[in-house]
Design a protein around this motif. Sequence first.
Motif, mmCIF file in Angstrom:
data_model
loop_
_atom_site.group_PDB
_atom_site.id
_atom_site.type_symbol
_atom_site.label_atom_id
_atom_site.label_comp_id
_atom_site.label_asym_id
_atom_site.label_seq_id
_atom_site.Cartn_x
_atom_site.Cartn_y
_atom_site.Cartn_z
ATOM 1 N N TYR A 181 51.093 33.037 36.326
ATOM 2 C CA TYR A 181 51.113 34.462 36.070
ATOM 3 C C TYR A 181 50.069 35.164 36.936
ATOM 4 C CZ TYR A 181 53.668 33.125 31.808
ATOM 5 O OH TYR A 181 54.582 32.618 30.915
ATOM 6 N N THR A 182 50.434 36.302 37.493
ATOM 7 C CA THR A 182 49.521 37.031 38.382
ATOM 8 C C THR A 182 48.241 37.448 37.672
ATOM 9 O OG1 THR A 182 51.399 37.850 39.674
ATOM 10 C CG2 THR A 182 49.306 39.006 39.935
ATOM 11 N N ASP A 183 48.360 37.952 36.434
ATOM 12 C CA ASP A 183 47.143 38.411 35.747
ATOM 13 C C ASP A 183 46.182 37.256 35.468
ATOM 14 O OD1 ASP A 183 48.909 37.359 33.913
ATOM 15 O OD2 ASP A 183 48.785 39.022 32.495
ATOM 16 N N ASP A 184 46.718 36.077 35.142
ATOM 17 C CA ASP A 184 45.857 34.910 34.935
ATOM 18 C C ASP A 184 45.153 34.518 36.233
ATOM 19 O OD1 ASP A 184 46.603 34.819 32.302
ATOM 20 O OD2 ASP A 184 47.969 33.116 32.516
ATOM 21 N N LEU A 185 45.897 34.559 37.340
ATOM 22 C CA LEU A 185 45.314 34.201 38.638
ATOM 23 C C LEU A 185 44.206 35.178 39.029
ATOM 24 C CD1 LEU A 185 45.292 32.582 41.292
ATOM 25 C CD2 LEU A 185 47.129 34.081 42.122
ATOM 26 N N ILE A 186 44.421 36.466 38.778
ATOM 27 C CA ILE A 186 43.411 37.476 39.112
ATOM 28 C C ILE A 186 42.115 37.214 38.359
ATOM 29 C CG2 ILE A 186 42.823 39.924 38.821
ATOM 30 C CD1 ILE A 186 45.805 40.507 39.435
ATOM 31 N N LYS A 187 42.224 36.937 37.073
ATOM 32 C CA LYS A 187 41.044 36.650 36.262
ATOM 33 C C LYS A 187 40.324 35.402 36.769
ATOM 34 C CE LYS A 187 43.275 38.690 32.215
ATOM 35 N NZ LYS A 187 43.936 38.414 30.925
ATOM 36 N N GLU A 188 41.114 34.389 37.108
ATOM 37 C CA GLU A 188 40.543 33.127 37.600
ATOM 38 C C GLU A 188 39.802 33.330 38.917
ATOM 39 O OE1 GLU A 188 42.355 29.059 39.525
ATOM 40 O OE2 GLU A 188 43.431 29.934 37.826
ATOM 41 N N GLU A 206 36.515 35.237 38.346
ATOM 42 C CA GLU A 206 35.497 34.407 37.700
ATOM 43 C C GLU A 206 34.968 33.318 38.632
ATOM 44 O OE1 GLU A 206 37.638 33.197 34.252
ATOM 45 O OE2 GLU A 206 37.457 35.170 33.272
ATOM 46 N N LYS A 207 35.748 32.968 39.667
ATOM 47 C CA LYS A 207 35.296 31.980 40.654
ATOM 48 C C LYS A 207 34.420 32.599 41.740
ATOM 49 C CE LYS A 207 38.950 28.477 40.375
ATOM 50 N NZ LYS A 207 40.088 27.841 41.103
ATOM 51 N N GLY A 208 34.267 33.910 41.697
ATOM 52 C CA GLY A 208 33.418 34.555 42.682
ATOM 53 C C GLY A 208 34.134 35.134 43.877
ATOM 54 N N VAL A 209 35.481 35.138 43.841
ATOM 55 C CA VAL A 209 36.238 35.766 44.927
ATOM 56 C C VAL A 209 36.048 37.271 44.828
ATOM 57 C CG1 VAL A 209 38.550 36.196 45.851
ATOM 58 C CG2 VAL A 209 37.924 33.905 45.047
ATOM 59 N N LYS A 210 35.654 37.895 45.922
ATOM 60 C CA LYS A 210 35.294 39.323 45.885
ATOM 61 C C LYS A 210 36.331 40.250 46.518
ATOM 62 C CE LYS A 210 31.368 38.563 43.860
ATOM 63 N NZ LYS A 210 31.219 38.961 42.434
ATOM 64 N N PHE A 238 40.971 43.089 38.424
ATOM 65 C CA PHE A 238 40.175 42.268 39.333
ATOM 66 C C PHE A 238 38.703 42.674 39.277
ATOM 67 C CE2 PHE A 238 38.925 41.354 43.921
ATOM 68 C CZ PHE A 238 38.799 39.987 43.730
ATOM 69 N N LYS A 239 38.454 43.968 39.274
ATOM 70 C CA LYS A 239 37.073 44.454 39.220
ATOM 71 C C LYS A 239 36.411 44.141 37.881
ATOM 72 C CE LYS A 239 37.431 48.011 42.761
ATOM 73 N NZ LYS A 239 37.292 49.450 43.086
ATOM 74 N N GLU A 240 37.191 44.160 36.815
ATOM 75 C CA GLU A 240 36.651 43.821 35.494
ATOM 76 C C GLU A 240 36.179 42.373 35.434
ATOM 77 O OE1 GLU A 240 39.617 44.632 32.591
ATOM 78 O OE2 GLU A 240 39.609 46.807 32.961
ATOM 79 N N HIS A 241 36.750 41.524 36.283
ATOM 80 C CA HIS A 241 36.393 40.100 36.282
ATOM 81 C C HIS A 241 35.539 39.713 37.491
ATOM 82 C CE1 HIS A 241 39.607 40.140 33.285
ATOM 83 N NE2 HIS A 241 39.064 39.034 32.831
ATOM 84 N N GLY A 242 34.832 40.684 38.050
ATOM 85 C CA GLY A 242 33.854 40.365 39.089
ATOM 86 C C GLY A 242 34.263 40.650 40.511
ATOM 87 N N GLY A 243 35.517 41.029 40.738
ATOM 88 C CA GLY A 243 35.962 41.337 42.090
ATOM 89 C C GLY A 243 35.406 42.658 42.577
ATOM 90 N N GLU A 244 35.439 42.837 43.889
ATOM 91 C CA GLU A 244 34.902 44.069 44.471
ATOM 92 C C GLU A 244 35.958 44.912 45.173
ATOM 93 O OE1 GLU A 244 31.762 42.851 47.051
ATOM 94 O OE2 GLU A 244 30.422 42.242 45.407
ATOM 95 N N HIS A 245 36.886 44.264 45.866
ATOM 96 C CA HIS A 245 37.869 45.030 46.648
ATOM 97 C C HIS A 245 39.247 44.401 46.501
ATOM 98 C CE1 HIS A 245 39.643 47.531 49.672
ATOM 99 N NE2 HIS A 245 39.860 46.515 50.505
ATOM 100 N N TRP A 246 40.219 45.211 46.088
ATOM 101 C CA TRP A 246 41.614 44.787 45.932
ATOM 102 C C TRP A 246 42.469 45.711 46.784
ATOM 103 C CZ3 TRP A 246 44.401 41.076 43.154
ATOM 104 C CH2 TRP A 246 45.781 41.310 43.018
ATOM 105 N N GLN A 247 43.220 45.154 47.708
ATOM 106 C CA GLN A 247 44.066 45.964 48.586
ATOM 107 C C GLN A 247 45.519 45.514 48.470
ATOM 108 O OE1 GLN A 247 43.428 48.691 50.870
ATOM 109 N NE2 GLN A 247 45.654 48.662 50.597
ATOM 110 N N LEU A 248 46.397 46.435 48.057
ATOM 111 C CA LEU A 248 47.826 46.146 48.004
ATOM 112 C C LEU A 248 48.464 46.501 49.337
ATOM 113 C CD1 LEU A 248 50.428 45.448 46.327
ATOM 114 C CD2 LEU A 248 50.591 47.915 45.902
#
Length: 341
Positions: free
Chosen positions: A268-275, A278-282, A310-320
């Motif tokens: 699932y995409t939402d599970d992958l985003i959270k993972e 949390e792994k530190g992917v920014k 993505f930002k809620e789980h530590g990410g910084e930049h998400w580009q579609l």
Amino acid sequence: MNKVKKTAVFLINLGTPDSPSVPDVRKYLREFLMDRRVIDIPFLNRWFLINFIIAPFRAPKSAKVYKELWTDEGSPLLTYGIEAQKLLQEKLGENFQVFFGMRYQNPSIEKTVKEMEGKGFEKIVILPLFPQYASASTGSAVEKAMEYINKWEVIPEIKIVANFPNHPLFIKAFAEIGRKYIEKDRFDHIIFTYHGIPERQIKKSAVQGYCQLNDKCCSKYHSKNYYCYRAQCYETTRHLVKELGLAEGTYSVAFQSRLGKTPWIKPYTDDLIKELGEKGVKRVLAFSPSFVADCLETTIEGGVEYRDMFKEHGGEHWQLVESLNNHPIWIECMEDLVINN
């Protein structure tokens, strides 16, 4: 040299409400979700679920989201569809007449087929605008189109473009749109997120029980999984990865938009985003290669909701990466799909 037959080209996309108002969204949801190929449960169960639970409660929420999506020209899915129709008409020339319809709502398949009738077409090419075949998308669109064409006194030669998950121009167009972000910016990871479907629909379409709903049976694309939706998505990904020159471990495949509590195809995409967060992917770049035009699932779900998650789980930049829309190579792709059918 053989004479080109007078040909009707019928482009079909999924559909959109007539407006972002609650009544129009409710009407759209009822038609969409009552389709037996979309929610494949017994009719009475489906009728009760849609009319008493989903449509009444979901329509107001969905209407708010559609208002975010809506532009001055209206629904992007409809706007880009009409524009693509015109551009393809210019490409194909006078021996072809290009029509555009929606499986749900307007312009309806019924109305479009009536426009085609009686014009002396020797051939019809039906091109559902879904790169990967699924019963709930391509299957439903073709079934509905044939329901009305079958009522004609004269039924001409009919060709159906069932899928095009690895068409070179389809791949090239998506890669070109994505490459402008890759060349300009740095990304830690790339996600290819596709619309999901229930696992049971994969199993129902399996050839001799081949589909196991895992990466092993989707790792190669061949006759036994040619119409397996999940396998087609992985096939598209492999070709995009090759075209973009991505290294193993720098990308993932996932599936979005699940509805209800029954298992849908994974991951699932939402599970992958959270993972990933949390792994530190920014920094993540996201492709949505199951959509040829921007819509609710790309612009809002893929571009806004997943960015916030993505930002809620530590990410910084998400580009579609935007969809193909009216890209010149996509128009060339449709031209090739028509000419070669």
